[in-house]
Structures are given as structure tokens and as C-alpha cells.
Design a protein around this motif. Structure first.
Motif, PDB file in Angstrom:
ATOM      1  N   PHE A  25      33.028  46.378  36.751  1.00 55.52           N
ATOM      2  CA  PHE A  25      34.326  46.428  37.444  1.00 55.52           C
ATOM      3  C   PHE A  25      34.317  47.388  38.639  1.00 55.52           C
ATOM      4  O   PHE A  25      33.677  48.435  38.601  1.00 55.52           O
ATOM      5  N   HIS A  76      37.138  48.777  42.008  1.00 52.86           N
ATOM      6  CA  HIS A  76      38.525  48.754  42.489  1.00 52.86           C
ATOM      7  C   HIS A  76      38.662  47.947  43.769  1.00 52.86           C
ATOM      8  O   HIS A  76      39.704  47.347  44.028  1.00 52.86           O
ATOM      9  N   THR A 106      38.992  44.389  40.477  1.00 54.19           N
ATOM     10  CA  THR A 106      40.285  44.346  39.775  1.00 54.19           C
ATOM     11  C   THR A 106      40.911  45.735  39.747  1.00 54.19           C
ATOM     12  O   THR A 106      40.209  46.742  39.868  1.00 54.19           O
ATOM     13  N   ASN A 107      42.223  45.736  39.585  1.00 55.60           N
ATOM     14  CA  ASN A 107      42.885  47.010  39.327  1.00 55.60           C
ATOM     15  C   ASN A 107      43.558  46.979  37.964  1.00 55.60           C
ATOM     16  O   ASN A 107      44.340  47.858  37.636  1.00 55.60           O
ATOM     17  N   GLN A 108      43.219  45.961  37.179  1.00 53.35           N
ATOM     18  CA  GLN A 108      43.788  45.873  35.820  1.00 53.35           C
ATOM     19  C   GLN A 108      42.853  46.610  34.864  1.00 53.35           C
ATOM     20  O   GLN A 108      41.825  46.063  34.465  1.00 53.35           O
TER      21      GLN A 108
END
Ligand code: SF4
Length: 460
Positions: free
Chosen positions: A62, A64, A77-79
Motif C-alpha cells: 500500500f 498513499h 489508497t487512503n483507506q
């Protein structure tokens, strides 16, 4: 001796670099991963029962935000929940190995990505504690725990957590300090931020700090790269990886966001490479192969001088384990029997682990010829030499006769002064160190299988 004259002394010229700059494997493994086939009935992990030492690699995919040059296996993703549930699955995958692996000490733990520090401190702790329940993890000064960090998002407090967990090595993706270049690749990060993190990491006891740099990026010039390297030298990392940017927008979607017209020409890239090498060597760094540099007192340089350097999927190392278990999407594992690789895409990785406990989908079983050539490739990449008597004993035939096609492939490199071929040995010269992988590729049977086929077809 000035920087320029050091390069001249080795005759590292633009012509020579251009001649050997074509595609060539990096040989972090032999055979290279692109040769792997369906996992089918292969069980290379069976050999985990007999290992005496183990390496662990964990892939956290992951990030950002998207860096436009990036060719890594990552998810933007920012989740945060995605990362947290991915970690649950990764620990489930780790449990699949519990009854397969000997209680061998883990001498290397490496977190790569993506951005491993995407995980918050609680999850970093949960991950290492979870792995400790499965593998024999004992942090200490004799083991290497390393992590790839993004200096834009790494929190100083996280350095404390990492040290508590036993991490002692940090590598940071710098790429370039020039603001125009950073804007063009969507990766803004000030040199001051990197300086603060570097000095905090040193204060907290990280004993090896490594920087990644890239040349060939949009808007980069020889002068701008030299300024970046000047600043890097001031920050005094222990090791530097200097990578070449290959602009392949047809293969990597992210690279379509880079203005092709702003990327340097092939000739400019060669000038950049020469300038970077000259500046790093003038500052006292020694080169290890084509793209790695370290201080002369670094253990990698000492091992290279003593002929003890080894190579694995993370590059050069002084601590090769008997086997590697790679966890997470796209991770590769190996034992003395062969290799296996996990599903690339997070969705498929998660589904496979949930279904069977393992996400291995392709692999390779080593046969006797692979083992022989694996030894040869590693000798060339690490020791820069082959002892013909040793190899002759392995193949039970005179070296020059057995490897006649390979020596024919090496003839231009011998003529260019990159390789010295005599009765007792094949030796990569100081001038040839930069082309070690080109030399190794002459012995890659899989790479040249097509050529053989063509030759056999003609005969038939
Ligand atoms: S370069 Fe690193 S941080 Fe940037 S997108 Fe790729 S993996 Fe993520």
C-alpha cells in the motif's frame, strides 16, 4: 585523483556503457523469476524442514500516493482498513508455514513494498509479534531487520517502534532532490526532511542507512543530478543504490503520466551515470556491481574484498540464509529445491490464502544444470571470478570445452577488457565490474534457450 580521472582510469566511456546497456537480468535469482511456471505439483517448500537459517520477506503493497515512475507491485489508497485486513491475511499465510518450517533462526527480516511504513505502529507491532509466534525471530545485533521507508510519510515516533521491534537497517527512497523533477514524478520531499529522519534514525541506533536514487527521470540533467548527489553525500548514508529509470509507458500505466518529451535522451542518461559514479567514488564510496555503492568500511565492501559477498532478492548481502519465505502479494520464496511466488494482485492473493492458506501460483524446481549455473552466476556477481578447476570438477569435463558456447558469447567482453580469460580462471576486471550481470548472462541457459533452438532447427 579527480572524479573524472577515476572513471577515465577504468575507461568507463559512453561508448562502452552504450554497448552493454541493453536489457539484462539483475540476477537476484537464477533462474530469473520470469522463467517460473505453474506451481502444479511442485513442493519446493518441503526443503524448509531441513534449513539451519531462514530469511523472511514481507510485502506491504500500500502507498498513499502514486509516484509516476513506479513499476512496483502496489495499491494506492487512503483507506487504512485495507492494510489492516491485508495484515490479517498475511499472518494467516504465515501460519500455513508453521508445520513446514524447521525451528531455524531468522537471520534476516525485510519489509518491502509498496510502503511498509503505511502500517501504523500498532499494526507493525502486531505483524512482528504475529510472525514471532510462527518463526524463530530473535532480534539482536547479529541479525538484520530492515525496512524500506518513504521519507515523506515516515513518522519519527515510528523509528522508536521499529527499533523496539529489532529493526536496525533503514532504506529510504530519495530518487532526486530537484523540485522540478520531484513535481514531474509526483513525489515531493525536501532534503531537510530526509536529513532530519536520517539524523533521528542514527540517534536511535539504526546502524545502516541506505538511500535509493534514480537517474533518467524527467527534467533531470547532469548538473541537477550532481547537485542531488552533492546533498546526498553531505547526509552521509552508509549505502546507495543508483537505479536507472526505464520509461516504458506501454507496460506501466503510471508512467503514462510522465511527459515523455521531458525524459532525458539515452546519451544524456549515460552522461548522468558517469557523473554519478564519478561523484560517489570521489566521495569515497566503493561500487559493488552496477548500481550499488557502500562506504569502504561497510560490511558489504569488506565481504566483497574477502570474496564473501552473496546475493539474494534484496540485492547484495553478507548474510545468506538457507531459505527465504516471502509473505504477501507477489512475494517470492526459495529453498535449495526451488522457488515459488505468490499471486501478484492483492485481491487474488487474499482469495488464495483464504481458500488454501497459500497464495503460491508459480514456481520452479531446480535441476542439476540450474544448480550448477546458479553457482556460476552467483560467483560472477559476487566474487567476480570463476575457478575453472572447481567448475570442471563439478561438470567432470574441461571447463573450456564444456562451456565453449558461453566463452564464445564472452569473447566481445574479453576483447573490451571486461573479462580476463586464462587457463585457471575467468575473472571480471575492474573495468568489467560495471558489467557483471552481462558477464553472468553468458551462462544463463534459459536466456539463450531460444538461440540453441534456432541453432538446432538449422541443423535439422
Ligand atoms: S515509488 Fe514507492 S511510494 Fe511511490 S508508488 Fe511506488 S511503491 Fe509507492
Amino acid at each position: 585523483m579527480t572524479a573524472a580521472t577515476q572513471c577515465e582510469a577504468r575507461d568507463l566511456t559512453p561508448e562502452l556503457l552504450a554497448r552493454y546497456s541493453g536489457p539484462c537480468p539483475r540476477y537476484t535469482s537464477y533462474p530469473t523469476a520470469d522463467r517460473f511456471g505453474p506451481i502444479g505439483g511442485l513442493h519446493p517448500w518441503d526443503a524448509l524442514r531441513d534449513v539451519k537459517t531462514l530469511s523472511l520477506y514481507v510485502h506491504i503493497p500500500f502507498c498513499h500516493s502514486l509516484c509516476y515512475f513506479c513499476a512496483c507491485n502496489k495499491v494506492i489508497t487512503n483507506q487504512y482498513g485495507l492494510a489492516s485486513s491485508y495484515l490479517d491475511v498475511l499472518l494467516e499465510e504465515a501460519r500455513w508455514y508453521k508445520d513446514k518450517v524447521a525451528d531455524a533462526p531468522v537471520i534476516q527480516l525485510h519489509l518491502g513494498g509498496g510502503t511498509p511504513t503505511f502500517l501504523n505502529d500498532t499494526d507493525l507491532r502486531r505483524m512482528v509479534e504475529g510472525l514471532s509466534g510462527i518463526f524463530n525471530l530473535t532480534p539482536g545485533k547479529d541479525v538484520e531487520y530492515s525496512i524500506e521507508a518513504d521519507p515523506r510519510t515516515l513518522r519519527i515516533e515510528t523509528l522508536d517502534t521499529l527499533r523496539e521491534l529489532g529493526f536496525n537497517r533503514l532504506s529510504k527512497g530519495i530518487q532526486d532532490f530537484n523540485p522540478q523533477v520531484q513535481k514531474a514524478i509526483n513525489r515531493l520531499c525536501g532534503a531537510d526532511q530526509v536529513a532530519a529522519l536520517t539524523s533521528a534514525a542514527r540517534d536511535k541506533g539504526f546502524n545502516s542507512i541506505s538511500y535509493d536514487l534514480i537517474y533518467g527521470l524527467p527534467h533531470q540533467t547532469v548538473a541537477s543530478l550532481e547537485r542531488t548527489i552533492e546533498r546526498v553525500i553531505e547526509l552521509a548514508p552508509d549505502r546507495i543504490a543508483l537505479y536507472h529509470y526505464a520509461h516504458l509507458p506501454h507496460r506501466f500505466k503510471a508512467q503514462r503520466l510522465i511527459d515523455t518529451d521531458a525524459t532525458p535522451s539515452a546519451a544524456d542518461k549515460i552522461d548522468m551515470q558517469l557523473a554519478a559514479v564519478a561523484a560517489l567514488e570521489a566521495a569515497g564510496f566503493e561500487s559493488l556491481g552496477m548500481d550499488h555503492f557502500a562506504r569502504p568500511d561497510d560490511e558489504l565492501c569488506r565481504a566483497a574484498r574477502e570474496g564473501a559477498l552473496k546475493r539474494n532478492f534484496q540485492g547484495y548481502t553478507v548474510m545468506p540464509a538457507d531459505a527465504l519465505v516471502g509473505l504477501g502479494a507477489s512475494a517470492i520464496s526459495y529453498t535449495s529445491d526451488g522457488f515459488w511466488q505468490n499471486q501478484h494482485k492483492v485481491k487474488e492473493y487474499v482469495a488464495a490464502v483464504k481458500e488454501t492458506g497459500s497464495a503460491a501460483f508459480r514456481g520452479w524446481t531446480l535441476d542439476a544444470d540450474d544448480r550448477l549455473r546458479q553457482h556460476i552466476v552467483m560467483e560472477l556477481m559476487c566474487r567476480m571470478a570463476l575457478d575453472k578447476a572447481e567448475i570442471s570438477a563439478m561438470v567432470r569435463a574441461p571447463f573450456d570445452a564444456y562451456f565453449a558456447p558461453e566463452l564464445a558469447r564472452l569473447a566481445p567482453m574479453v576483447a573490451d577488457g571486461l573479462v580476463q580469460d586464462d587457463a585457471a580462471s575467468l575473472r571480471i576486471t575492474p573495468r568489467g565490474r560495471w558489467f557483471a550481470r552481462n558477464v553472468a548472462s553468458a551462462f544463463d541457459a534459459h536466456l539463450h534457450a531460444g538461440e540453441n533452438q534456432t541453432r538446432y532447427s538449422r541443423v535439422l
